[in-house]
Design a protein around this motif. Structure first.
Motif, mmCIF file in Angstrom:
data_model
loop_
_atom_site.group_PDB
_atom_site.id
_atom_site.type_symbol
_atom_site.label_atom_id
_atom_site.label_comp_id
_atom_site.label_asym_id
_atom_site.label_seq_id
_atom_site.Cartn_x
_atom_site.Cartn_y
_atom_site.Cartn_z
ATOM 1 N N ASP A 109 -72.717 -5.110 -43.774
ATOM 2 C CA ASP A 109 -72.099 -4.006 -44.433
ATOM 3 C C ASP A 109 -70.768 -3.665 -44.221
ATOM 4 O O ASP A 109 -69.955 -2.978 -44.991
ATOM 5 C CB ASP A 109 -73.421 -2.285 -44.812
ATOM 6 C CG ASP A 109 -74.135 -3.223 -45.787
ATOM 7 O OD1 ASP A 109 -73.897 -3.888 -46.539
ATOM 8 O OD2 ASP A 109 -75.040 -1.969 -45.269
ATOM 9 N N PHE A 110 -70.560 -3.561 -42.865
ATOM 10 C CA PHE A 110 -69.217 -3.368 -42.283
ATOM 11 C C PHE A 110 -68.330 -4.863 -42.594
ATOM 12 O O PHE A 110 -67.518 -3.748 -42.010
ATOM 13 C CB PHE A 110 -69.768 -3.495 -40.721
ATOM 14 C CG PHE A 110 -68.197 -3.755 -39.548
ATOM 15 C CD1 PHE A 110 -67.443 -2.588 -38.963
ATOM 16 C CD2 PHE A 110 -67.976 -4.632 -39.111
ATOM 17 C CE1 PHE A 110 -66.745 -2.781 -38.661
ATOM 18 C CE2 PHE A 110 -66.973 -4.644 -38.324
ATOM 19 C CZ PHE A 110 -66.041 -3.815 -37.890
ATOM 20 N N ALA A 111 -69.199 -5.844 -42.395
ATOM 21 C CA ALA A 111 -67.496 -6.316 -42.709
ATOM 22 C C ALA A 111 -67.490 -6.370 -44.178
ATOM 23 O O ALA A 111 -65.691 -6.953 -44.523
ATOM 24 C CB ALA A 111 -68.214 -8.301 -42.437
ATOM 25 N N TYR A 112 -68.081 -5.939 -45.401
ATOM 26 C CA TYR A 112 -68.080 -5.219 -47.073
ATOM 27 C C TYR A 112 -67.522 -7.246 -47.053
ATOM 28 O O TYR A 112 -66.344 -6.928 -47.772
ATOM 29 C CB TYR A 112 -67.253 -4.141 -46.771
ATOM 30 C CG TYR A 112 -67.222 -4.127 -47.833
ATOM 31 C CD1 TYR A 112 -68.021 -3.376 -48.393
ATOM 32 C CD2 TYR A 112 -65.527 -3.493 -48.544
ATOM 33 C CE1 TYR A 112 -68.403 -2.646 -49.816
ATOM 34 C CE2 TYR A 112 -65.493 -2.791 -50.502
ATOM 35 C CZ TYR A 112 -67.171 -2.380 -50.872
ATOM 36 O OH TYR A 112 -66.744 -1.871 -51.597
ATOM 37 N N GLY A 113 -67.868 -7.821 -46.333
ATOM 38 C CA GLY A 113 -66.927 -9.286 -47.316
ATOM 39 C C GLY A 113 -65.650 -10.569 -46.606
ATOM 40 O O GLY A 113 -65.590 -10.944 -47.354
ATOM 41 N N ALA A 114 -65.348 -9.275 -45.858
ATOM 42 C CA ALA A 114 -65.073 -9.672 -45.204
ATOM 43 C C ALA A 114 -64.672 -10.745 -44.201
ATOM 44 O O ALA A 114 -65.705 -11.025 -43.328
ATOM 45 C CB ALA A 114 -63.552 -9.449 -44.453
ATOM 46 N N GLY A 115 -64.025 -12.044 -43.470
ATOM 47 C CA GLY A 115 -64.051 -12.212 -42.301
ATOM 48 C C GLY A 115 -64.140 -11.189 -40.734
ATOM 49 O O GLY A 115 -64.033 -10.756 -40.998
ATOM 50 N N ILE A 116 -65.236 -11.873 -39.440
ATOM 51 C CA ILE A 116 -64.706 -10.856 -38.362
ATOM 52 C C ILE A 116 -64.225 -11.690 -37.451
ATOM 53 O O ILE A 116 -64.850 -12.556 -37.327
ATOM 54 C CB ILE A 116 -66.833 -10.629 -38.293
ATOM 55 C CG1 ILE A 116 -66.645 -9.503 -38.948
ATOM 56 C CG2 ILE A 116 -66.386 -9.699 -36.850
ATOM 57 C CD1 ILE A 116 -68.898 -9.149 -39.171
ATOM 58 N N LEU A 117 -63.398 -11.313 -36.388
ATOM 59 C CA LEU A 117 -62.852 -11.378 -35.083
ATOM 60 C C LEU A 117 -63.711 -10.590 -34.510
ATOM 61 O O LEU A 117 -64.497 -9.743 -34.572
ATOM 62 C CB LEU A 117 -61.484 -11.370 -35.163
ATOM 63 C CG LEU A 117 -60.444 -11.765 -36.534
ATOM 64 C CD1 LEU A 117 -59.149 -11.681 -35.992
ATOM 65 C CD2 LEU A 117 -60.711 -13.081 -36.528
ATOM 66 N N GLN A 118 -64.004 -11.872 -33.468
ATOM 67 C CA GLN A 118 -64.558 -11.643 -32.849
ATOM 68 C C GLN A 118 -64.302 -11.004 -30.697
ATOM 69 O O GLN A 118 -63.731 -12.154 -30.305
ATOM 70 C CB GLN A 118 -65.910 -11.977 -31.747
ATOM 71 C CG GLN A 118 -67.227 -11.925 -30.870
ATOM 72 C CD GLN A 118 -67.600 -12.775 -30.564
ATOM 73 O OE1 GLN A 118 -67.986 -13.980 -31.270
ATOM 74 N NE2 GLN A 118 -68.657 -12.455 -29.793
ATOM 75 N N ASN A 119 -63.509 -10.018 -30.520
ATOM 76 C CA ASN A 119 -63.068 -9.629 -28.653
ATOM 77 C C ASN A 119 -62.082 -10.325 -29.320
ATOM 78 O O ASN A 119 -61.076 -10.173 -27.790
ATOM 79 C CB ASN A 119 -63.818 -10.511 -27.932
ATOM 80 C CG ASN A 119 -65.746 -9.423 -27.907
ATOM 81 O OD1 ASN A 119 -65.707 -8.240 -28.021
ATOM 82 N ND2 ASN A 119 -66.403 -10.524 -27.338
ATOM 83 N N ALA A 120 -61.106 -9.729 -29.917
ATOM 84 C CA ALA A 120 -59.600 -10.904 -30.321
ATOM 85 C C ALA A 120 -58.673 -9.856 -29.640
ATOM 86 O O ALA A 120 -58.057 -10.299 -29.258
ATOM 87 C CB ALA A 120 -59.103 -11.365 -31.829
ATOM 88 N N MET A 121 -59.476 -8.593 -29.509
ATOM 89 C CA MET A 121 -58.694 -7.139 -29.228
ATOM 90 C C MET A 121 -58.133 -7.444 -27.416
ATOM 91 O O MET A 121 -57.253 -6.851 -26.579
ATOM 92 C CB MET A 121 -58.381 -5.652 -29.347
ATOM 93 C CG MET A 121 -57.192 -4.806 -28.886
ATOM 94 S SD MET A 121 -58.283 -3.165 -29.061
ATOM 95 C CE MET A 121 -57.860 -3.487 -31.341
ATOM 96 N N ASP A 122 -58.477 -8.313 -26.672
ATOM 97 C CA ASP A 122 -58.755 -8.441 -25.177
ATOM 98 C C ASP A 122 -57.264 -9.370 -24.544
ATOM 99 O O ASP A 122 -57.332 -9.145 -23.562
ATOM 100 C CB ASP A 122 -60.221 -9.299 -24.646
ATOM 101 C CG ASP A 122 -61.620 -8.577 -24.981
ATOM 102 O OD1 ASP A 122 -61.071 -6.997 -25.794
ATOM 103 O OD2 ASP A 122 -62.917 -8.840 -24.720
ATOM 104 N N ARG A 123 -57.216 -10.189 -25.683
ATOM 105 C CA ARG A 123 -55.759 -10.771 -25.409
ATOM 106 C C ARG A 123 -54.434 -9.998 -25.097
ATOM 107 O O ARG A 123 -53.943 -10.678 -24.581
ATOM 108 C CB ARG A 123 -56.007 -12.053 -26.748
ATOM 109 C CG ARG A 123 -56.871 -12.881 -25.999
ATOM 110 C CD ARG A 123 -56.720 -14.173 -27.098
ATOM 111 N NE ARG A 123 -56.497 -13.734 -28.607
ATOM 112 C CZ ARG A 123 -57.807 -14.026 -28.892
ATOM 113 N NH1 ARG A 123 -58.630 -14.129 -28.578
ATOM 114 N NH2 ARG A 123 -57.410 -13.690 -30.565
ATOM 115 N N VAL A 124 -54.623 -8.751 -25.810
ATOM 116 C CA VAL A 124 -53.369 -8.127 -26.073
ATOM 117 C C VAL A 124 -54.125 -7.059 -25.685
ATOM 118 O O VAL A 124 -52.618 -5.703 -25.157
ATOM 119 C CB VAL A 124 -53.128 -7.527 -27.793
ATOM 120 C CG1 VAL A 124 -52.898 -9.027 -27.895
ATOM 121 C CG2 VAL A 124 -54.583 -6.911 -28.256
ATOM 122 N N VAL A 125 -54.394 -5.966 -25.031
ATOM 123 C CA VAL A 125 -54.817 -4.888 -24.307
ATOM 124 C C VAL A 125 -54.727 -4.906 -22.698
ATOM 125 O O VAL A 125 -55.396 -5.878 -22.650
ATOM 126 C CB VAL A 125 -55.946 -3.983 -24.967
ATOM 127 C CG1 VAL A 125 -56.631 -3.290 -23.916
ATOM 128 C CG2 VAL A 125 -55.715 -3.825 -25.832
#
Length: 224
Positions: A109-125
């Motif tokens: 339900d969270f993805a709502y049909g889209a793919g999911i990225l995992q912890n991708a923000m760790d590389r930019v924060v």
């Protein structure tokens, strides 16, 4: 504004804000099945939308905590109704009323049909993520109704507060940088001035047309 909208919406059947029945819906494509075993408690999940990216915190057992605009908690305290998937109508009215809730939904339900990225923000924060259990518990403590702001308190602020200990939104920063670049562009000043003159010609000279026609280009010129 919120009181007025609440009064009006209270006279609308709550069923109109709930998901339509299967007869009223076109057959949607089957949602992708995610291997939840690859997610760890406290992971930051993100899914791309048409105009933005949506974020959540994985809690384990196929559950994701995420902040989403929602008007229904303002209108009813029935947890069974509130817990149903948020429809586009509920979401839009939540944005307008600046109300949201931090809720728990399945990964699908969270993805709502889209793919999911995992912890991708760790590389930019520029902050190291907290421990997974600390992140998940922080998200669980924030469950419930919250104030919402498209720029200053959205789903990205929620997840960065939980995972990095400091709320921020890269999407908001990019938007503000784009607006600053637009304001600095002197071609925008010229275009605004021309539109102001056009409004004076079409609508006539009055305080309601002359003041904005002069003040807006002047403000943009001084800021550029």
């Amino acid at each position: 504004m919120l009181d007025t909208l609440t009064f009006l919406l209270a006279h609308i059947k709550l069923s109109s804000l709930l998901p339509p029945s299967a007869r009223e819906m076109a057959d949607p494509p089957p949602p992708p099945r995610f291997d939840s075993a690859r997610f760890q408690r406290g992971d930051l999940l993100e899914v791309p939308r048409t105009l933005f990216t949506h974020f959540g915190i994985y809690l384990g057992e196929n559950r994701v905590a995420h902040l989403i605009p929602d008007i229904l908690p303002v209108l009813t305290s029935d947890p069974q109704q509130v817990q149903l998937m948020v429809t586009n109508t509920r979401l839009l009215l939540g944005v307008l009323c600046k109300r949201a809730s931090v809720r728990v939904d399945s990964v699908e339900d969270f993805a709502y049909g889209a793919g999911i990225l995992q912890n991708a923000m760790d590389r930019v924060v520029d902050r190291r993520p907290l421990g997974g259990e600390e992140v998940a518990r922080g998200a669980e403590q924030l469950l419930g109704g919250v104030a919402y702001s498209l720029l200053w308190n959205n789903c990205e602020h929620f997840v960065t507060r939980c995972r990095y200990g400091s709320a921020q939104s890269l999407q908001t920063q990019q938007f503000c940088e784009g607006m600053k670049a637009l304001i600095r562009d002197r071609r925008v000043v010229v275009l605004t001035a021309l539109l102001g003159l056009l409004s004076l010609v079409c609508l006539g000279v009055s305080s309601g047309t002359a003041l904005p026609s002069l003040l807006v280009p002047f403000t943009l010129w001084m800021a550029s």
